[in-house]
Design an enzyme around this catalytic site. Structure first.
Site, PDB file in Angstrom:
ATOM      1  N   THR A 211       0.839  -1.185   0.000  1.00 15.43           N
ATOM      2  CA  THR A 211       0.000   0.000   0.000  1.00 15.43           C
ATOM      3  C   THR A 211       0.880   1.244   0.000  1.00 15.43           C
ATOM      4  O   THR A 211       2.000   1.225   0.483  1.00 15.43           O
ATOM      5  CB  THR A 211      -0.888   0.003   1.255  1.00 15.43           C
ATOM      6  OG1 THR A 211      -1.580  -1.239   1.332  1.00 15.43           O
ATOM      7  CG2 THR A 211      -1.886   1.132   1.241  1.00 15.43           C
ATOM      8  N   ASP A 242      -8.063  -3.284   3.342  1.00 17.14           N
ATOM      9  CA  ASP A 242      -8.392  -2.140   4.201  1.00 17.14           C
ATOM     10  C   ASP A 242      -8.228  -0.793   3.515  1.00 17.14           C
ATOM     11  O   ASP A 242      -8.807   0.205   3.950  1.00 17.14           O
ATOM     12  CB  ASP A 242      -7.512  -2.162   5.457  1.00 17.14           C
ATOM     13  CG  ASP A 242      -6.032  -1.960   5.133  1.00 17.14           C
ATOM     14  OD1 ASP A 242      -5.506  -2.727   4.303  1.00 17.14           O
ATOM     15  OD2 ASP A 242      -5.413  -1.053   5.706  1.00 17.14           O
TER      16      ASP A 242
END
Length: 346
Positions: A211, A242
């Site tokens: 990420t 997420d």
């Protein structure tokens, strides 16, 4: 390993991350390390200039993440990993600390910069999260750039997928295939900063979380966060982690903190990790460093969560920490010089 940077006076700051995991010094050539540091430093330097001229926190955060999406060194946008069916599904989110407005997209395949789509969702849709083809249609209606799905791919990422299949590894995190190939191939370096490293790189990809994200406190005292990812190598099509979920991988609230996370997405969702930092500060009364450490070192391990997060509070205090071997990260004050780290001991 963590780093906290307290301040006596409020200050505009930008912090960013490019993924956490086991980052191996023994496979990091000087040229490759320089490429990572140069990419982070350039983005931070531009952010420092934005902050110095008074740009809003959201503008600075989104631009930093857009730049990370354009850099093949990181798993977001160009250079994103492949799903099990050899496609790319990208996710992103943004959150504005002024009013906790948020926007996110998940599973997009043709939007060049998912973080721009996430901001468009926040600003123009009346919703928080759009997914798949409907999210893409909305993004294109807003005038965002369209690319062919093949634009995101690189030979390195495809090799990772095929190696993961050959080893029957199942779903793996970011560069897992590269890690396996690294055992049999000499390390090589990217030809230019921003180019993806070839197989044989510095990352133990079985524990690399790809990420990217940014958090900002601007001159007006407002906070913002942005997060983007290409997901997991060989992930099941339709899997969402997420990164596009406000409160899990991204959160901003002027009353407490702005947070962007990187790690095992399912665990960060279960822990509501980004929101948990804010709750510990706003309701529990903890200072930034203590709240972040509680989440990264106590809460996340209870649900199998490896990774890290970056955070900034309303005074401009910065925290960059992780429970893995390393995290690509950096921060800068308005008009200041960027500070960049990769390894645990920096």
């Amino acid at each position: 390993m963590t780093a906290a940077f307290p301040t006596a006076l409020p200050r505009p700051v930008l912090a960013l991350h490019g993924g956490a995991g086991t980052i191996r010094r023994d496979r990091m050539s000087a040229a490759m390390e320089a490429a990572y540091r140069a990419a982070l430093t350039a983005i931070l330097a531009d952010g420092a200039r934005q902050l110095a001229r008074g740009d809003a926190a959201m503008d600075v955060a989104v631009e930093a993440v857009r730049r990370l999406e354009e850099c093949e060194l990181f798993n977001a946008g160009k250079g994103a990993v492949y799903t099990a069916d050899e496609r790319h599904e990208l996710d992103a989110s943004v959150m504005d600390g002024r009013d906790r407005a948020a926007g996110a997209v998940a599973g997009v395949t043709r939007v060049r910069n998912p973080v721009l789509a996430a901001r468009a969702v926040m600003d123009h849709s009346g919703h928080v999260l759009l997914i798949g083809p409907a999210a893409e249609t909305f993004a294109f209606d807003q005038g965002l750039a369209r690319v062919e799905p093949t634009w995101f791919g690189t030979p390195q990422r495809l090799a990772q997928l095929r190696q993961a299949r050959a080893l029957a590894q199942g779903q793996v995190l970011d560069h897992d295939g590269q890690s396996a190939m690294a055992d049999d191939a000499p390390a090589t370096t990217p030809a230019t900063p921003g180019a993806a490293p070839e197989p044989g790189g510095p990352i133990d990809d079985r524990t690399k979380f790809g990420t990217v994200g940014a958090v900002v406190r601007d001159a007006a005292g407002h906070l913002a966060a942005a997060t983007s990812t290409g997901g997991m190598t060989n992930k099941r099509p339709g899997r969402v982690g997420d990164s596009p979920i406000p409160g899990a991988g991204c959160y901003a609230d002027d009353r407490s903190v702005a947070v962007s996370c990187t790690g095992t997405g399912e665990a960060f969702i279960r822990a509501a990790a980004a929101h948990e930092v804010g709750a510990l500060m706003r309701i529990g009364g903890l200072p930034l460093a203590e709240a972040c450490a509680r989440v990264v070192f106590d809460e996340l391990p209870q649900v199998g969560g490896d990774g890290g997060l970056i955070a900034v509070d309303g005074l401009g205090n910065v925290w960059l920490g992780f429970n893995t071997e390393g995290m690509y990260r950096g921060w800068v004050e308005a008009g200041g010089e960027p500070l960049v780290g990769i390894y645990r001991d920096e």
